[in-house]
Design a protein around this motif. Structure first.
Motif, PDB file in Angstrom:
ATOM      1  N   HIS A   1       5.471  21.854  40.484  1.00  0.00           N
ATOM      2  CA  HIS A   1       4.994  20.463  40.453  1.00  0.00           C
ATOM      3  C   HIS A   1       3.548  20.334  40.909  1.00  0.00           C
ATOM      4  O   HIS A   1       3.076  19.209  41.115  1.00  0.00           O
ATOM      5  CB  HIS A   1       5.879  19.594  41.360  1.00  0.00           C
ATOM      6  CG  HIS A   1       7.280  19.456  40.836  1.00  0.00           C
ATOM      7  ND1 HIS A   1       7.589  18.738  39.720  1.00  0.00           N
ATOM      8  CD2 HIS A   1       8.451  19.972  41.274  1.00  0.00           C
ATOM      9  CE1 HIS A   1       8.887  18.801  39.490  1.00  0.00           C
ATOM     10  NE2 HIS A   1       9.427  19.558  40.416  1.00  0.00           N
TER      11      HIS A   1
ATOM     12  N   GLU B   1      11.102  11.177  39.996  1.00  0.00           N
ATOM     13  CA  GLU B   1      10.988  11.990  38.777  1.00  0.00           C
ATOM     14  C   GLU B   1      12.378  12.550  38.449  1.00  0.00           C
ATOM     15  O   GLU B   1      12.515  13.754  38.222  1.00  0.00           O
ATOM     16  CB  GLU B   1      10.005  13.147  38.998  1.00  0.00           C
ATOM     17  CG  GLU B   1       8.631  12.726  39.454  1.00  0.00           C
ATOM     18  CD  GLU B   1       7.643  12.596  38.316  1.00  0.00           C
ATOM     19  OE1 GLU B   1       8.086  12.448  37.154  1.00  0.00           O
ATOM     20  OE2 GLU B   1       6.444  12.629  38.592  1.00  0.00           O
TER      21      GLU B   1
ATOM     22  N   LEU C   1      13.454  15.002  34.995  1.00  0.00           N
ATOM     23  CA  LEU C   1      12.518  16.114  34.900  1.00  0.00           C
ATOM     24  C   LEU C   1      12.444  16.609  33.457  1.00  0.00           C
ATOM     25  O   LEU C   1      13.431  16.601  32.741  1.00  0.00           O
ATOM     26  CB  LEU C   1      13.048  17.241  35.786  1.00  0.00           C
ATOM     27  CG  LEU C   1      12.037  18.286  36.197  1.00  0.00           C
ATOM     28  CD1 LEU C   1      10.944  17.658  37.026  1.00  0.00           C
ATOM     29  CD2 LEU C   1      12.719  19.382  36.997  1.00  0.00           C
TER      30      LEU C   1
ATOM     31  N   GLY D   1       6.438  16.506  35.690  1.00  0.00           N
ATOM     32  CA  GLY D   1       6.337  15.178  36.280  1.00  0.00           C
ATOM     33  C   GLY D   1       4.920  14.791  36.652  1.00  0.00           C
ATOM     34  O   GLY D   1       3.990  15.576  36.504  1.00  0.00           O
ATOM     35  N   TYR D   2       4.773  13.560  37.143  1.00  0.00           N
ATOM     36  CA  TYR D   2       3.441  13.057  37.489  1.00  0.00           C
ATOM     37  C   TYR D   2       2.916  13.665  38.776  1.00  0.00           C
ATOM     38  O   TYR D   2       1.774  13.957  38.938  1.00  0.00           O
ATOM     39  CB  TYR D   2       3.491  11.541  37.690  1.00  0.00           C
ATOM     40  CG  TYR D   2       3.190  10.777  36.443  1.00  0.00           C
ATOM     41  CD1 TYR D   2       1.899  10.726  35.939  1.00  0.00           C
ATOM     42  CD2 TYR D   2       4.186  10.091  35.773  1.00  0.00           C
ATOM     43  CE1 TYR D   2       1.615  10.026  34.798  1.00  0.00           C
ATOM     44  CE2 TYR D   2       3.904   9.377  34.631  1.00  0.00           C
ATOM     45  CZ  TYR D   2       2.618   9.350  34.151  1.00  0.00           C
ATOM     46  OH  TYR D   2       2.333   8.659  33.034  1.00  0.00           O
TER      47      TYR D   2
ATOM     48  N   GLU E   1       9.519   4.741  39.258  1.00  0.00           N
ATOM     49  CA  GLU E   1      10.072   5.935  38.600  1.00  0.00           C
ATOM     50  C   GLU E   1       9.118   6.286  37.470  1.00  0.00           C
ATOM     51  O   GLU E   1       8.509   5.387  36.886  1.00  0.00           O
ATOM     52  CB  GLU E   1      11.452   5.622  38.024  1.00  0.00           C
ATOM     53  CG  GLU E   1      12.487   5.466  39.114  1.00  0.00           C
ATOM     54  CD  GLU E   1      13.763   4.865  38.597  1.00  0.00           C
ATOM     55  OE1 GLU E   1      14.071   5.043  37.408  1.00  0.00           O
ATOM     56  OE2 GLU E   1      14.432   4.189  39.382  1.00  0.00           O
ATOM     57  N   SER E   2       9.007   7.570  37.149  1.00  0.00           N
ATOM     58  CA  SER E   2       8.063   7.906  36.071  1.00  0.00           C
ATOM     59  C   SER E   2       8.649   7.493  34.724  1.00  0.00           C
ATOM     60  O   SER E   2       7.944   6.955  33.880  1.00  0.00           O
ATOM     61  CB  SER E   2       7.718   9.389  36.083  1.00  0.00           C
ATOM     62  OG  SER E   2       8.877  10.169  35.975  1.00  0.00           O
TER      63      SER E   2
END
Ligand SMILES: Cc1ncc(COP(=O)(O)O)c(C=O)c1O
Length: 332
Positions: free
Chosen positions: A41, A163, A166, A175-176, A129-130
């Motif tokens: 990540h 995230e 995934l 993810g971000y 949330e992404s």
């Protein structure tokens, strides 16, 4: 395949963790996994929780302190709400889903209500949330970040991004962002789900390693190709215009797709799909606030014929419903 590789890579493993992370459950394998997760990540540190639910409860119930505020998207996952409920933030407010104007208005209200926050002495946590899998849309995180920064120029705004899904955004689906350094020790010593629950068993660790390897493999390219095929079939469908209120997300192009249905129809659509051999999930209140939906998950090993068959059954069903249902509100 990846799982058996992952299991055989550690012939000495002990199956169970034996104890909580605080009492010997932080085995060598778990620590190695946390390093792998941090690298995957692009974070400095990672902390493993037994589930996403526990992670959210752990983070939201420990990090915010009295005097702090939490501002969350209205569609935030139940585990975020539960974490907030167990926590000590003095102010909790929601902003409309993915709506920057609403976020700005709530930030202003929070600053007006707390001199400590407007002066930068206390923190505002923004809970996101992404990818919102029940809505089928991705959070505008860079824009949210810039709005939070300009509303809180002292730097007392913190974004926490879930995230859970995934594989959807970021390089290799990583993810971000991940939880930065600094908070880890605090969470380890105060998150009850981490302190009073046994650490992960070795098969869990091996399964996660295998998932990460899969995300970086050609399976991911195959999944992307399947997603594109599905959307192409839906968006180019001759009846697409007639079914314009379909609810199928147009912009997300991801593997988890909610199909919003008219009241009372989600189970019927799920059953119809089941008859043709497609397993989906019907979702209704209270799992979602209002509109019913069927949630579809595409997989890397779905064959093009399966995807074509699925799109055909889905569009036929939508067309049938439109013929018999009250037209203006009918959605796929
Ligand atoms: C957005 C979101 N956050 C958190 C969770 C909880 O994760 P877990 O299933 O690992 O407990 C989920 C589960 O589906 C989720 O969708």
């Amino acid at each position: 395949m990846q799982l058996s590789l992952s299991l055989t890579a550690s012939p000495e493993f002990v199956i169970g963790a034996g104890a909580s992370r605080c009492f010997g459950g932080s085995t060598k394998e778990v620590t190695k996994l946390e390093r792998l997760l941090a690298d995957f990540h692009h974070g400095k540190e990672a902390m493993f929780f037994n589930s996403g639910y526990e992670a959210n409860v752990g983070v939201y119930s420990t990090l915010p302190q009295p005097g702090d505020a939490i501002i969350h998207d209205t569609m935030a996952h139940a585990s975020i709400h539960d974490g907030i409920r167990y926590g000590r933030a003095s102010i909790v407010k929601a902003f409309a889903h993915n709506d920057l104007q609403s976020l700005d208005a709530v930030l202003e209200k929070v600053k007006l209500g707390s001199a400590d926050i407007s002066c930068g002495r206390r923190t505002v946590f923004v809970a996101l949330e992404s990818y919102y899998s029940m809505e089928g849309d991705i959070s505008p995180i860079p824009e949210i970040l810039s709005h939070v920064r300009s509303a809180l120029p002292a730097g007392n705004g913190v974004l926490i991004v879930g995230e859970a899904h995934l594989g959807i955004v970021g390089p290799n689906g990583s993810g971000y962002m991940s939880l930065g350094t600094g908070e880890g020790k605090y969470i380890a010593n105060f998150a009850r789900g981490l302190m009073y629950s046994t650490g992960p068993s070795f098969p869990t660790v091996a399964a996660i390693r295998a998932s990460i390897a899969t995300l970086s493999s050609t399976d991911r390219e195959q999944l992307r190709a399947n997603i594109m095929l599905f959307y192409q079939l839906i968006l180019m469908h001759p009846r697409r215009q007639a079914l314009s209120k379909s609810g199928i997300s147009k912009e997300a192009f991801v593997a988890i797709i909610p199909i919003i249905t008219k009241q009372g129809q989600c189970h019927k659509l799920q059953q119809r799909l089941q008859v043709y051999g497609f397993r989906t999930h019907a979702v209704r209140y209270p799992a979602v606030p209002e509109e019913e939906r069927v949630r579809l998950m595409l997989h890397a090993d779905n064959k093009p014929d399966e995807i074509k068959g699925f799109a055909r059954v889905l569009m036929e069903w939508g067309w049938e419903i439109m013929q018999v249902g009250p037209r203006p509100e009918t959605r796929l």
